[in-house]
Scaffold this active site. Structure first.
Site, PDB file in Angstrom:
ATOM      1  N   LYS A  91     -26.082  34.801 -30.666  1.00 18.88           N
ATOM      2  CA  LYS A  91     -26.005  33.981 -30.547  1.00 18.88           C
ATOM      3  C   LYS A  91     -24.548  33.251 -29.708  1.00 18.88           C
ATOM      4  O   LYS A  91     -24.702  32.837 -28.028  1.00 18.88           O
ATOM      5  CB  LYS A  91     -25.880  32.248 -31.854  1.00 18.88           C
ATOM      6  N   ARG A 127     -21.638  22.594 -28.945  1.00 19.26           N
ATOM      7  CA  ARG A 127     -19.993  23.101 -27.990  1.00 19.26           C
ATOM      8  C   ARG A 127     -20.408  23.481 -27.675  1.00 19.26           C
ATOM      9  O   ARG A 127     -19.734  23.234 -26.704  1.00 19.26           O
ATOM     10  CB  ARG A 127     -19.450  23.966 -29.473  1.00 19.26           C
ATOM     11  N   ASP A 180      -8.419  21.051 -25.192  1.00 16.47           N
ATOM     12  CA  ASP A 180      -6.893  20.895 -23.884  1.00 16.47           C
ATOM     13  C   ASP A 180      -7.072  22.310 -23.644  1.00 16.47           C
ATOM     14  O   ASP A 180      -6.544  22.034 -21.979  1.00 16.47           O
ATOM     15  CB  ASP A 180      -6.076  20.247 -25.120  1.00 16.47           C
ATOM     16  N   ASP A 227     -16.040  32.818 -38.957  1.00 17.19           N
ATOM     17  CA  ASP A 227     -17.845  31.909 -39.602  1.00 17.19           C
ATOM     18  C   ASP A 227     -18.311  32.918 -40.394  1.00 17.19           C
ATOM     19  O   ASP A 227     -19.182  32.257 -41.065  1.00 17.19           O
ATOM     20  CB  ASP A 227     -18.306  32.581 -37.814  1.00 17.19           C
TER      21      ASP A 227
HETATM   22  C1  EPZ Z   1     -16.054  29.908 -30.847  1.00 17.09           C
HETATM   23  O1  EPZ Z   1     -15.890  28.244 -31.395  1.00 17.09           O
HETATM   24  C2  EPZ Z   1     -17.659  30.090 -32.140  1.00 17.09           C
HETATM   25  N1  EPZ Z   1     -18.812  29.212 -31.050  1.00 17.09           N
HETATM   26  C3  EPZ Z   1     -17.533  29.733 -33.079  1.00 17.09           C
HETATM   27  O2  EPZ Z   1     -18.529  29.770 -33.832  1.00 17.09           O
HETATM   28  C4  EPZ Z   1     -15.978  30.562 -34.073  1.00 17.09           C
HETATM   29  O3  EPZ Z   1     -15.794  29.617 -35.318  1.00 17.09           O
HETATM   30  C5  EPZ Z   1     -14.958  30.301 -32.941  1.00 17.09           C
HETATM   31  O4  EPZ Z   1     -15.509  30.752 -31.709  1.00 17.09           O
HETATM   32  C6  EPZ Z   1     -13.705  30.704 -33.308  1.00 17.09           C
HETATM   33  O5  EPZ Z   1     -14.447  32.842 -33.176  1.00 17.09           O
HETATM   34  C7  EPZ Z   1     -18.892  30.093 -30.153  1.00 17.09           C
HETATM   35  O6  EPZ Z   1     -19.128  31.025 -29.433  1.00 17.09           O
HETATM   36  C8  EPZ Z   1     -20.172  29.128 -28.963  1.00 17.09           C
HETATM   37  P1  EPZ Z   1     -12.183  28.290 -30.122  1.00 17.09           P
HETATM   38  P2  EPZ Z   1     -15.267  28.031 -29.794  1.00 17.09           P
HETATM   39  O7  EPZ Z   1     -11.905  27.754 -29.088  1.00 17.09           O
HETATM   40  O8  EPZ Z   1     -14.798  28.998 -28.660  1.00 17.09           O
HETATM   41  C9  EPZ Z   1      -8.707  25.164 -31.788  1.00 17.09           C
HETATM   42  C10 EPZ Z   1     -20.362  29.157 -34.826  1.00 17.09           C
HETATM   43  O9  EPZ Z   1     -20.901  29.210 -36.670  1.00 17.09           O
HETATM   44  N2  EPZ Z   1      -8.973  24.616 -30.127  1.00 17.09           N
HETATM   45  O10 EPZ Z   1     -11.633  29.761 -30.167  1.00 17.09           O
HETATM   46  O11 EPZ Z   1     -15.004  25.884 -30.070  1.00 17.09           O
HETATM   47  C11 EPZ Z   1      -9.869  24.974 -32.526  1.00 17.09           C
HETATM   48  O12 EPZ Z   1     -10.041  23.508 -32.612  1.00 17.09           O
HETATM   49  C12 EPZ Z   1     -19.377  28.752 -34.917  1.00 17.09           C
HETATM   50  O13 EPZ Z   1     -21.535  30.874 -34.679  1.00 17.09           O
HETATM   51  C13 EPZ Z   1      -7.890  24.195 -29.678  1.00 17.09           C
HETATM   52  O14 EPZ Z   1      -6.533  23.485 -29.855  1.00 17.09           O
HETATM   53  O15 EPZ Z   1     -13.479  28.144 -30.559  1.00 17.09           O
HETATM   54  C14 EPZ Z   1      -9.359  26.239 -33.586  1.00 17.09           C
HETATM   55  O16 EPZ Z   1      -9.376  25.180 -34.262  1.00 17.09           O
HETATM   56  C15 EPZ Z   1     -18.879  28.087 -34.518  1.00 17.09           C
HETATM   57  N3  EPZ Z   1      -7.769  23.515 -28.516  1.00 17.09           N
HETATM   58  C16 EPZ Z   1      -9.532  27.203 -32.837  1.00 17.09           C
HETATM   59  O17 EPZ Z   1      -8.739  26.708 -31.127  1.00 17.09           O
HETATM   60  C17 EPZ Z   1      -9.435  24.106 -28.060  1.00 17.09           C
HETATM   61  O18 EPZ Z   1      -8.986  23.718 -26.065  1.00 17.09           O
HETATM   62  C18 EPZ Z   1     -10.287  28.297 -32.469  1.00 17.09           C
HETATM   63  O19 EPZ Z   1     -11.335  27.369 -31.221  1.00 17.09           O
HETATM   64  C19 EPZ Z   1      -9.942  24.738 -28.164  1.00 17.09           C
HETATM   65  C20 EPZ Z   1      -9.842  25.249 -29.911  1.00 17.09           C
END
Ligand code: EPZ
Length: 416
Positions: free
Chosen positions: A22, A92, A124, A305
């Site tokens: 996915k 997302r 952000d 995850d």
């Molecule tokens: C991806 O989400 C995955 N989703 C998530 O899987 C996965 O848990 C995550 O990466 C971490 O591995 C997809 O690929 C569609 P991040 P993403 O931006 O890209 C913070 C699933 O179940 N952050 O790496 O949204 C955020 O809050 C999903 O398949 C900021 O602060 O994850 C988090 O604490 C759930 N500001 C951390 O970084 C931002 O602008 C990681 O988020 C972006 C993120």
């Protein structure tokens, strides 16, 4: 059918063909907007998130067609349109259309993204990166509004290796003028697959698989096909499950074992024996989990995850465990549901403590996000009697057919 009924599983035996990933296919679907033409994606999972992404692309006059896990995307007549919050809040990954839309039309209006309720999930880091590429972008009420006279490469340091921000910024930089240096980038397999796909479209990217990417923008991107990799989180779910139940199972479609080494290493500590044969994993276990200390982290650490499934299998281990979540601040909805089964999980400041001699007894459990929902199904397999999992639409966002997969290894599970 909105529920899954599961009976306690005494033994797992059989084969599961692991579905396509996915989190790899969603950014690749967004990347098809970077060129005009037809792209074919093979091994595309038939899941709800893919169908919402198709609907979003269709709002941009992109044609999509899915048949037998092959997805055709035709961007030849793509036209700019604002993307409404009614759709963008459904997943997302809608946020991943920001970069490709800016690259194609130098403007974007997109409702804020949704996704599983596992923490704040701000954007952000995405926006700060776009600002460095001469893009005027901001959040106004429930929308992201962005425009640029021309996209200009820049030097971008991410404050955290966000997977989505890395993907968005790569997809913008490949079409921007000049060079972009992206430092502190995420290195997850999904990023490697995206980079390789973009390279097959004609993009110029160096440093793939490292935290520093050097990208030279080009106008010459052409459509390309993609054969999707297996879903490492779905495969990881079944590997972890095998640690708690006597098992002899085979997972097929594992084309690159490196992507799941981190999970195999953890399941080895839990008593699971894994042998690789061609593109299959042969898994055997006595089903007697030992507790211990575990933590999630950015790749190649153990994936966040899989936290809910890890907590689930450790909840009925004889010895105690300490599990630390380091990525999302609110990924513990599994704890309340496991305790309804008789588990003794406690969560405090991002750390879950669980284990001890507990007998889990089936009851009705409520899915509230995708990965927690899959973990509840596993919990049902570990609990005496029958367990009913409600709100399974969350599970269907990412698991093509978890009941079909489990039936193949002898689990008594059904939709009701
Ligand atoms: C991806 O989400 C995955 N989703 C998530 O899987 C996965 O848990 C995550 O990466 C971490 O591995 C997809 O690929 C569609 P991040 P993403 O931006 O890209 C913070 C699933 O179940 N952050 O790496 O949204 C955020 O809050 C999903 O398949 C900021 O602060 O994850 C988090 O604490 C759930 N500001 C951390 O970084 C931002 O602008 C990681 O988020 C972006 C993120």
């Amino acid at each position: 059918m909105t529920k899954i009924r599961i009976r306690k599983a005494e033994r797992l035996k059989g084969n599961i063909a692991i579905q396509g990933s996915k989190n790899t296919v969603l950014p690749i679907m967004a990347a098809t907007l970077l060129s005009s033409g037809v792209s074919v994606i093979y091994n595309c999972p038939a899941i709800e998130d893919v169908s919402v992404m198709c609907q979003l692309l269709e709002c941009l006059n992109v044609k999509t067609q899915m048949q037998d896990n092959t997805l055709w995307i035709d961007t030849t007549r793509a036209e700019y349109a604002p993307l409404p919050a009614e759709l963008t809040t459904k997943l997302r990954s809608s946020v991943l259309l920001l970069g490709p839309m800016l690259a194609r039309w130098q403007r974007v209006e997109l409702g804020l993204p949704g996704g599983c309720a596992i923490g704040l999930r701000p954007i952000d880091i995405h926006l700060q990166g776009f600002l460095k590429m001469n893009i005027d972008i901001r959040v106004v009420e429930d929308k992201v509004l962005g425009k640029s006279y021309y996209l200009q490469g820049g030097v971008i340091q991410l404050r955290f290796p966000s997977v989505g921000a890395t993907e968005n910024l790569i997809m913008t930089a490949v079409a921007a003028k000049g060079r972009t240096i992206l430092r502190g980038a995420a290195k997850e397999p999904e990023i490697i697959e995206l980079c390789n796909y973009l390279i097959s479209m004609g993009a110029l990217i160096e440093g793939v698989g490292t935290d520093t990417l050097l990208i030279k923008g080009t106008k010459e991107l052409t459509s390309s096909d993609y054969c999707n990799v297996y879903d490492r989180i779905v495969a990881g779910t079944y590997l972890l499950m095998a640690s708690a139940i006597p098992s002899e199972i085979r997972l097929t479609g594992i084309d690159d074992i490196h992507y799941i080494k981190n999970v195999i290493n953890v399941t080895a500590r839990l008593g699971v024996n894994v042998i690789r044969r061609d593109n299959a994993l042969l898994i055997s276990s006595m089903g007697q989990v030992q507790g211990g200390e575990f933590r999630t982290g950015i790749y190649p650490e153990f994936p966040t995850d899989l936290l809910p499934v890890l907590i689930t299998v450790l909840a009925q281990a004889k010895t105690y465990s300490r599990i630390e979540e380091t990525i999302f601040e609110n990924r513990f909805s599994i704890v309340r549901e496991l305790n309804k089964l008789g588990a003794t999980c406690e969560v405090d400041d991002g750390i879950v403590r669980t284990g001890g001699e507990v007998e889990l007894k089936g009851t009705t459990l409520c899915a509230t996000d995708l990965r927690q929902g899959a973990a509840l199904v596993v919990a049902g397999m570990l609990s005496d009697g029958t367990t009913l999992v409600t709100n399974i639409e969350y599970i269907q966002r990412g698991y093509e057919d978890i009941v079909r997969d489990l039936q193949r290894i002898g689990v008594q599970a059904e939709y009701v």
